[in-house]
Structures are given as structure tokens and as C-alpha cells.
Design an enzyme around this catalytic site. Sequence first.
Site, PDB file in Angstrom:
ATOM      1  N   CYS A 338      26.913  16.537  56.213  1.00  0.00           N
ATOM      2  CA  CYS A 338      26.762  16.490  55.365  1.00  0.00           C
ATOM      3  C   CYS A 338      27.146  15.326  55.040  1.00  0.00           C
ATOM      4  O   CYS A 338      27.604  15.029  53.606  1.00  0.00           O
ATOM      5  CB  CYS A 338      28.614  17.800  54.739  1.00  0.00           C
ATOM      6  SG  CYS A 338      29.694  17.256  54.709  1.00  0.00           S
ATOM      7  N   GLU A 371      22.541  17.479  52.881  1.00  0.00           N
ATOM      8  CA  GLU A 371      22.760  17.717  54.882  1.00  0.00           C
ATOM      9  C   GLU A 371      21.425  17.823  55.044  1.00  0.00           C
ATOM     10  O   GLU A 371      20.624  17.778  55.454  1.00  0.00           O
ATOM     11  CB  GLU A 371      22.749  18.956  54.595  1.00  0.00           C
ATOM     12  CG  GLU A 371      23.616  20.273  53.531  1.00  0.00           C
ATOM     13  CD  GLU A 371      25.479  19.163  54.401  1.00  0.00           C
ATOM     14  OE1 GLU A 371      26.191  19.905  53.764  1.00  0.00           O
ATOM     15  OE2 GLU A 371      25.155  20.129  55.630  1.00  0.00           O
TER      16      GLU A 371
END
Length: 380
Positions: A338, A371
Site C-alpha cells: 500500500c 496499491e
Amino acid sequence: MKKKKRKFFNELIEKYKGEGAVPFCRYFGDCGGCLFQNVPYENQLKLKVEYLNIILEGLIEVNSIVPSVPFMYRNRMDMVTAFGKKGLRRSGTYRHVVDIESCPLMQGKSSEVYGKLRLALSKIEDYNYLTHEGYLRYIILRQARFTGEVMANFVVASPEDRFGFALMDILDELDSCSILLNSGLGDLSIAPLFKTIKKGFITESFDEIEYMITPNSFFQSNSEIALKMYREILSYVKGRTLDLYSGVGSISLFVAKAADSVTGVEISQESVAIAEENRENNSIDNVEFICTDAMEFIKEHKGEYDTVIVDPPRSGMHPKVIGRIEELRPERIIYMSCNPSTFRDDLHALENYKITHFAAYDMFPQTPHIETLALLERKI
Ligand SMILES: C[S@@+](CC[C@H](N)C(=O)[O-])C[C@H]1O[C@@H](n2cnc3c(N)ncnc32)[C@H](O)[C@@H]1O
């Protein structure tokens, strides 16, 4: 967000704004939740591709990013209740709350329930996080995308239930409702359970796997994108598999059918307990969960894994964990991240592996977050 990063994104916004987009939320600019609502969604994707190419320069060239629905995607929203307002913090400041009636990033049902809760709880004393007086600190709404189940949690500052009749007309619309107690000074919306008002969990369903989501358990914020990422991970998994930073076991359980065995390693006892319950509920028998620090686990194990999956926190992996993964010599590493910056640093440190597949996913439209997912294969 740090000033330098904000300036960098402002420059990208100017470049990609084009004709501009009409922000679909009246709080845009005031609320700190979204940054890109004035950039048309197709251009937000281009902006993110350019951002990734700057961050990942010399490592990989990024050509595209998997899009999401641009709004109504969030599974979870933590609304602050302070200073007579219920909403999100003002952009760039901790001290002010923007009074928000509805948020277009929330899914429909949880957004509706939030609107009703705002009215129903108007007489409940809120909490002043500057003077540390008062009762209700947060209203948290969670909605499972594929089952539609909705959970409301209230974070309060003292060990009492002041909600009583206020919830009477709303409880039927909720699948789960709990009170969490944070009597400390820290502004946390994750806190020990004080009381379960209704059921205490909701269920999300990814393909044939069912996940229990409890008030404090982590679950990916955008289920549609998470499911796409998990399917991609599944397509890479083979043999004996280690899932480091396994949380509530979402990835471990999803990939179990492609693996000989899966060992999930997670530091949070609460997450491991939920992971084990999820494993029993799904009758999966080739997965084990171990509650320990990834570093402690990995230093004890040698050469036992064909596939290592890592999905670390934003800070990335500790250099010693990276060193030990190199010594374990798995054939492949699947890295879900992330944070593109720590992803880049960790990939540079994995010297004996090369990237053979890479994909970026827009898990958080309207915001700068991205992501990434990479398959790394051993060079020799
Ligand atoms: C990004 S989440 C990944 C969760 C999971 N893979 C999923 O998709 O739901 C990162 C997880 O790493 C765990 N964690 C953080 N530091 C850790 C450590 N040193 N050792 C093991 N787990 C850790 C956190 O508790 C959290 O559950």
C-alpha cells in the site's frame, strides 16, 4: 500529508485537471478525505501512472493501473464526533471537524445508516479531543461489499452505554452494532470492545470464501479491488506457501486451494484469533496461523517455502526480514503493497529476485493512495 508531497501532488493535479471535473461532494476542499475530485477519473488514473513511474524509476515501467468504481467503494468510514459536529477532519488540520451529512465514497447502505445515526444521536454528548471531555468520540460504519451487511460501532470515552432508545429505530437496519471503549488520551478509533449491542460481526464473501469482520479487525477498504488482487495472487501461488503479515488470514485462506500448505504469520493476537475462526468456518485444513513478529518467525525457519507472500504495513519490511527471505530462497515472492516508496526500497533490497509481473490497482479513487502487486522470481 507532508507539505512537500502535497506540493508534488498539486503540480500533478494542475497537469491532469484538463477541463476539470465538477466535484461530486460539497465538502471537497474543506474535508481532508479526497484530493482529486476536481480531476476527471480517467485523468486520475494517468496521474497515478505518472506518479508511480517517478517513484519506481529504474525498477519497472508502469503503463496502466486497474481502475475501480470512482466512488461508493469504501468499506469503512470513521466519523469523528466533536465540537457539535459529526464528520471528517478539515484538510491539513487536526483541530477542526467538517460537519458531514453524507460522504460519496461510502457505500449506499452504510451511508444511509450514517445519515440516520447523525440525527438519532444528536442528543448524545460528543467528545472534545482537545480538552478530553465528553463521551462519543467516533461513529464507525462498515459495509461488506458482496453481502451488503452493515456494522455500526461507537467509540466512547467512558465505560457506559448512553445510547439506549436512541438506536431503537435503527437497529433493525444494522447487522452488527458495538460500543468500543477508548478512555485514553490517544485519538484512536480502534479500541477494546465494551459492549456488543447486536451480533458483533459482519460477513464478507470473496468467491467461495467467507470472512468474518469484527469491530476492530482489518479488512481491505475496497472489496472489489481487493478481490481482483487476491485472484491475481492466487494465480501465482504454488507449493508450500508462507504468508507474512497475514492479518485476519484473508489472503492465506483465499490461496489455500492452490497451495500444498499455507502458514500465515501475524503479530496481532486478535487478528490471528479471527483468522483461525475464518479457517474453521470455511472448513480449510491446509492453513495454519502463527501469532508472532515476522522477524522472529523467519529467523527460525530454513528453506521450507516455495512461495512467500508479503503484505506489510506502510513502513514496509524490516531489512533483516528481507535478508532472511533471501536466505530462505523461495522460488517466488508475491509482494502486495500500500506504499510505493517502501515497496521500491524493499524490491531494491531483494537483489536475487527479478520482477516478472507487476500491476497497480486504484484501491482508493479520489485520493493519492495506490496499491501495487508484484511477482518476483528467483534469478538463479
Ligand atoms: C496491510 S495489513 C495486511 C493484512 C492482510 N494481508 C490482508 O490482506 O487482510 C499488514 C498486517 O501486518 C501486521 N503486522 C505489522 N507488523 C508486523 C510484524 N512485525 N510481524 C507480523 N505482522 C505484522 C499488522 O497487524 C497487519 O495485520
